[in-house]
Design a protein around this motif. Structure first.
Motif, mmCIF file in Angstrom:
data_model
loop_
_atom_site.group_PDB
_atom_site.id
_atom_site.type_symbol
_atom_site.label_atom_id
_atom_site.label_comp_id
_atom_site.label_asym_id
_atom_site.label_seq_id
_atom_site.Cartn_x
_atom_site.Cartn_y
_atom_site.Cartn_z
ATOM 1 N N VAL A 62 52.671 -14.388 44.699
ATOM 2 C CA VAL A 62 52.945 -15.813 44.842
ATOM 3 C C VAL A 62 51.669 -16.594 44.574
ATOM 4 O O VAL A 62 50.588 -16.221 45.034
ATOM 5 C CB VAL A 62 53.482 -16.125 46.254
ATOM 6 C CG1 VAL A 62 53.712 -17.618 46.442
ATOM 7 C CG2 VAL A 62 54.773 -15.359 46.515
ATOM 8 N N TYR A 63 51.820 -17.674 43.818
ATOM 9 C CA TYR A 63 50.706 -18.552 43.457
ATOM 10 C C TYR A 63 51.024 -19.966 43.933
ATOM 11 O O TYR A 63 52.103 -20.495 43.637
ATOM 12 C CB TYR A 63 50.523 -18.523 41.933
ATOM 13 C CG TYR A 63 49.579 -19.570 41.404
ATOM 14 C CD1 TYR A 63 48.224 -19.515 41.674
ATOM 15 C CD2 TYR A 63 50.060 -20.622 40.628
ATOM 16 C CE1 TYR A 63 47.353 -20.483 41.187
ATOM 17 C CE2 TYR A 63 49.198 -21.588 40.130
ATOM 18 C CZ TYR A 63 47.844 -21.516 40.423
ATOM 19 O OH TYR A 63 46.998 -22.468 39.941
ATOM 20 N N ASP A 64 50.121 -20.576 44.708
ATOM 21 C CA ASP A 64 50.272 -21.975 45.116
ATOM 22 C C ASP A 64 49.944 -22.844 43.911
ATOM 23 O O ASP A 64 48.778 -23.085 43.608
ATOM 24 C CB ASP A 64 49.337 -22.316 46.273
ATOM 25 C CG ASP A 64 49.810 -21.770 47.603
ATOM 26 O OD1 ASP A 64 51.014 -21.539 47.761
ATOM 27 O OD2 ASP A 64 48.965 -21.589 48.495
ATOM 28 N N SER A 65 50.981 -23.330 43.232
ATOM 29 C CA SER A 65 50.771 -24.080 41.994
ATOM 30 C C SER A 65 50.559 -25.573 42.231
ATOM 31 O O SER A 65 50.151 -26.282 41.314
ATOM 32 C CB SER A 65 51.941 -23.864 41.033
ATOM 33 O OG SER A 65 53.155 -24.259 41.621
ATOM 34 N N SER A 66 50.843 -26.051 43.431
ATOM 35 C CA SER A 66 50.610 -27.453 43.780
ATOM 36 C C SER A 66 50.607 -27.566 45.302
ATOM 37 O O SER A 66 50.815 -26.582 46.007
ATOM 38 C CB SER A 66 51.695 -28.349 43.184
ATOM 39 O OG SER A 66 52.944 -28.081 43.794
ATOM 40 N N GLN A 70 55.222 -23.378 45.146
ATOM 41 C CA GLN A 70 54.657 -22.078 44.789
ATOM 42 C C GLN A 70 55.450 -21.508 43.625
ATOM 43 O O GLN A 70 56.622 -21.816 43.453
ATOM 44 C CB GLN A 70 54.764 -21.111 45.968
ATOM 45 C CG GLN A 70 54.028 -21.562 47.199
ATOM 46 C CD GLN A 70 54.336 -20.665 48.388
ATOM 47 O OE1 GLN A 70 55.488 -20.358 48.662
ATOM 48 N NE2 GLN A 70 53.297 -20.271 49.096
ATOM 49 N N ARG A 71 54.790 -20.658 42.859
ATOM 50 C CA ARG A 71 55.461 -19.921 41.786
ATOM 51 C C ARG A 71 55.303 -18.438 42.086
ATOM 52 O O ARG A 71 54.244 -17.992 42.498
ATOM 53 C CB ARG A 71 54.851 -20.275 40.430
ATOM 54 C CG ARG A 71 55.126 -21.729 40.064
ATOM 55 C CD ARG A 71 54.450 -22.114 38.759
ATOM 56 N NE ARG A 71 54.545 -23.544 38.537
ATOM 57 C CZ ARG A 71 55.467 -24.135 37.778
ATOM 58 N NH1 ARG A 71 56.370 -23.415 37.155
ATOM 59 N NH2 ARG A 71 55.482 -25.440 37.632
ATOM 60 N N GLY A 72 56.398 -17.703 41.873
ATOM 61 C CA GLY A 72 56.376 -16.271 42.134
ATOM 62 C C GLY A 72 56.619 -15.494 40.861
ATOM 63 O O GLY A 72 57.323 -15.951 39.960
ATOM 64 N N TYR A 83 60.213 -20.829 41.253
ATOM 65 C CA TYR A 83 59.457 -22.017 41.646
ATOM 66 C C TYR A 83 60.053 -22.353 43.004
ATOM 67 O O TYR A 83 61.275 -22.512 43.131
ATOM 68 C CB TYR A 83 59.706 -23.145 40.635
ATOM 69 C CG TYR A 83 59.109 -24.478 41.018
ATOM 70 C CD1 TYR A 83 57.816 -24.806 40.636
ATOM 71 C CD2 TYR A 83 59.839 -25.417 41.740
ATOM 72 C CE1 TYR A 83 57.270 -26.039 40.963
ATOM 73 C CE2 TYR A 83 59.296 -26.642 42.071
ATOM 74 C CZ TYR A 83 58.011 -26.945 41.678
ATOM 75 O OH TYR A 83 57.465 -28.165 42.013
ATOM 76 N N ARG A 84 59.223 -22.389 44.060
ATOM 77 C CA ARG A 84 59.744 -22.585 45.422
ATOM 78 C C ARG A 84 59.061 -23.780 46.069
ATOM 79 O O ARG A 84 57.830 -23.864 46.100
ATOM 80 C CB ARG A 84 59.509 -21.324 46.244
ATOM 81 C CG ARG A 84 59.982 -21.416 47.678
ATOM 82 C CD ARG A 84 59.847 -20.096 48.407
ATOM 83 N NE ARG A 84 58.469 -19.649 48.440
ATOM 84 C CZ ARG A 84 58.107 -18.369 48.601
ATOM 85 N NH1 ARG A 84 59.018 -17.422 48.723
ATOM 86 N NH2 ARG A 84 56.838 -18.036 48.635
ATOM 87 N N LYS A 86 57.615 -25.663 49.049
ATOM 88 C CA LYS A 86 57.045 -25.172 50.305
ATOM 89 C C LYS A 86 57.774 -25.716 51.531
ATOM 90 O O LYS A 86 58.061 -24.963 52.465
ATOM 91 C CB LYS A 86 55.563 -25.540 50.386
ATOM 92 C CG LYS A 86 54.691 -24.808 49.393
ATOM 93 C CD LYS A 86 53.253 -25.273 49.523
ATOM 94 C CE LYS A 86 52.353 -24.635 48.501
ATOM 95 N NZ LYS A 86 50.964 -25.114 48.615
ATOM 96 N N GLN A 89 61.665 -24.424 51.294
ATOM 97 C CA GLN A 89 61.878 -23.040 50.848
ATOM 98 C C GLN A 89 63.037 -22.946 49.858
ATOM 99 O O GLN A 89 63.705 -21.914 49.759
ATOM 100 C CB GLN A 89 62.100 -22.097 52.032
ATOM 101 C CG GLN A 89 60.890 -21.959 52.930
ATOM 102 C CD GLN A 89 59.684 -21.369 52.194
ATOM 103 O OE1 GLN A 89 59.712 -20.237 51.761
ATOM 104 N NE2 GLN A 89 58.630 -22.152 52.047
#
Length: 145
Positions: A62-66, A70-72, A83-84, A86, A89
């Motif tokens: 998982v990457y915190d994109s903003s 998050q993007r997984g 694309y989740r 936060k 969820q």
């Protein structure tokens, strides 16, 4: 608005299996710069809600994109998984992950961040078009409910 459906999918290398119990059958496109950088073009995705199971968890990175999302992705093959948002969820997932039966009524309905879409492509489908400002305004009004 489509009725929720159950969907199953896998990543490219089959390391990650996906089960969704309340997916919408509307496919939407995101033209934002982040989605285009992430996938090389617009993201064609389905709103999968919050009832999503990805297994095994240790194959998902998982990457915190903003600040808000998050993007997984699969840590083995790099397949884009989600694309989740936060806060809620809520999962927005690439439609290509799923085997969509021909009998399922799937439609292409909305394009977002159209103000960021480059001029070198267009979709022929007639869809709802939303700028980034309109997208954020819609999310803010939903959050206030």
């Amino acid at each position: 608005m489509s009725l929720p459906v159950n969907l199953k999918g896998i990543c490219l290398c089959k390391a990650v299996s996906i089960e969704v119990t309340q997916a919408k059958t509307d496919v939407d496109a995101c033209h934002c710069a982040s989605c285009r950088k992430w996938g090389g073009g617009p993201m064609l995705a389905i709103d999968c809600g919050t009832k999503v199971t990805l297994a095994p968890n240790d194959s998902v990175s998982v990457y915190d994109s903003s600040d808000w999302a998050q993007r997984g992705f699969c840590r083995h093959c790099g397949s884009h998984l989600f694309y989740r948002l936060k806060e809620t969820q809520q999962y927005i997932m690439p439609v290509g992950l799923f085997e969509i039966p021909d009998t399922m009524d799937v439609g292409f309905h909305t394009q977002i961040f159209t103000d960021e879409k480059p001029a070198y492509y267009d979709f022929a489908n007639q869809t709802k078009m939303m700028t980034g400002e309109e997208v954020f305004a819609a999310f803010m009004s939903q959050a206030g409910k």
